[in-house]
Design a protein around this motif. Sequence first.
Motif, PDB file in Angstrom:
ATOM      1  N   ARG A 178      -4.356   7.406   4.928  1.00  0.00           N
ATOM      2  CA  ARG A 178      -5.819   7.516   4.886  1.00  0.00           C
ATOM      3  C   ARG A 178      -6.462   6.316   5.575  1.00  0.00           C
ATOM      4  O   ARG A 178      -7.458   6.461   6.300  1.00  0.00           O
ATOM      5  N   ASP A 204       0.600   7.384   1.083  1.00  0.00           N
ATOM      6  CA  ASP A 204      -0.541   8.288   1.263  1.00  0.00           C
ATOM      7  C   ASP A 204      -1.827   7.510   1.497  1.00  0.00           C
ATOM      8  O   ASP A 204      -2.668   7.898   2.314  1.00  0.00           O
ATOM      9  N   ALA A 205      -1.986   6.379   0.795  1.00  0.00           N
ATOM     10  CA  ALA A 205      -3.158   5.533   1.014  1.00  0.00           C
ATOM     11  C   ALA A 205      -3.120   4.899   2.406  1.00  0.00           C
ATOM     12  O   ALA A 205      -4.160   4.715   3.041  1.00  0.00           O
ATOM     13  N   LEU A 233       0.840  -1.202   0.000  1.00  0.00           N
ATOM     14  CA  LEU A 233       0.000   0.000   0.000  1.00  0.00           C
ATOM     15  C   LEU A 233       0.876   1.254   0.000  1.00  0.00           C
ATOM     16  O   LEU A 233       1.825   1.363   0.771  1.00  0.00           O
TER      17      LEU A 233
END
Length: 476
Positions: free
Chosen positions: A403, A399-400, A396
């Motif tokens: 989140r 930035d994801a 992953l």
Amino acid sequence: MIVASSALDALAGVLSPDELVTGAEDMARYSRDWSGDHYGRPLAVARPRATADVAALMRHCWEAGIRVVPQGGLTGLVGAAVADPSGHEVVVSLERMNAVRSVNAIDYAMVVEAGCILEEAKRAAEAEDCLLPITFGAQGSCRIGGNVATNAGGFNVLRYGMTRDLVLGLEVVLADGRVWNGLKVLRKDNRGYDLKQLFIGSEGTLGIITAAAFKLFPKPTQVETALVGLRSIEDAMALYARARRACSDLLSAFELILRDCIEVSLRARADLPDPLREVYPCYALVELAASGAVDLRTVLETCLAEADDLVADGVIATSRRQADRLWSYREVMVEMQGGGGRYLRTDVSVPISQIPRFIAQAIAAVRAAYPEAQPLAYGHVGDGNVHLNVIPPPGLASDAMERLFHGAEDVIFTVLDTIGGSISAEHGIGRVKQEAYLERIGSVELDLAHCLKNAFDPRHILSMGRILPAGTAGDG
């Protein structure tokens, strides 16, 4: 705030050359915490050797307006002891103030400097046949001052309480350099305000703890450890309730470990077989400890035998080595749950009776919102402390991942709010949990917190932006 070059020149006049670290390479190990998730850029690192040195440093920083953040072993997980990224904060490392000043087996008390590693303090107590019961995985690197400043918890809270319950007295350097000497070993001292309690758990925002006096207990001569398999979390809670009655104050640890957590340990360590003959939804790691003429083994065996309607299977260690192996299932899982990568850590507290409801609802909510992530739950049953962590899917993007962490934490905390829980059971607030903390604190409580901060540190030079947001300094 004075400029960096002037601040460094001023500090050089207060500290000896070997007490002040300014090179980027030399400061690197003071700039990142144990998790690797939180890091900063110190202006400099001060390494005082004595309380008088800390006092002299703080007097100067107070007068010059230099911001300071005290630092212990960097094993905290909320970014409280790491400098912020601004490059304007001086880290005060207490690592050189590491003496055990005294151990008294009649008082059942010890006095330890803030930089002493917890494991070394525990050994010093054991040398006098005493027990300092603060116990957790990081005890080989965390330091006493940090334990007190964060009100550390751990495995033995259900029997001995949090660090707060063990502190008899403190020595603290205040923001303006004055020293409060409250290093008493009295069990009863009912004279006015109990000032030490204000500094315990304050995360370095009200003063720098330089030494602590602790309550000790007789060193256990017997320890019995069992790992049992259970059909549900509800059964684990029922077993806990019975064990509290059957074993009384001999029960020192009761750890809940779900099956997914056991599998993390099995994948990480090839030499760890499945602990029981069959697979169970959850497990309890139970430990009893005693000194004196108590048949502890029989107490544990009787307790488990009388709970045969709850305990599906189990094993009792027959040696310290086997007991350590049983603990490995929990400790390896904690070390390896992220597979060496980042993951979301939560450290929540719920009413003990609500543990099954919280875990079931929180895991279901995380899976519904983020089906690609893996929630893991384990905790200290006897004090209502649940660690419900979330492992991101492999590969992953950063930035994801951020989140995911933010969203999953919101999901977990939303469930927590419905049952009157706390977002921090033992890790504290620091910078990482500040937003969630401020969203949930009442106006009166927040006002009182600001009043405390302004009373002890009106110029806001100590650990600014931890717990409370960075604010405007008072008149001083």
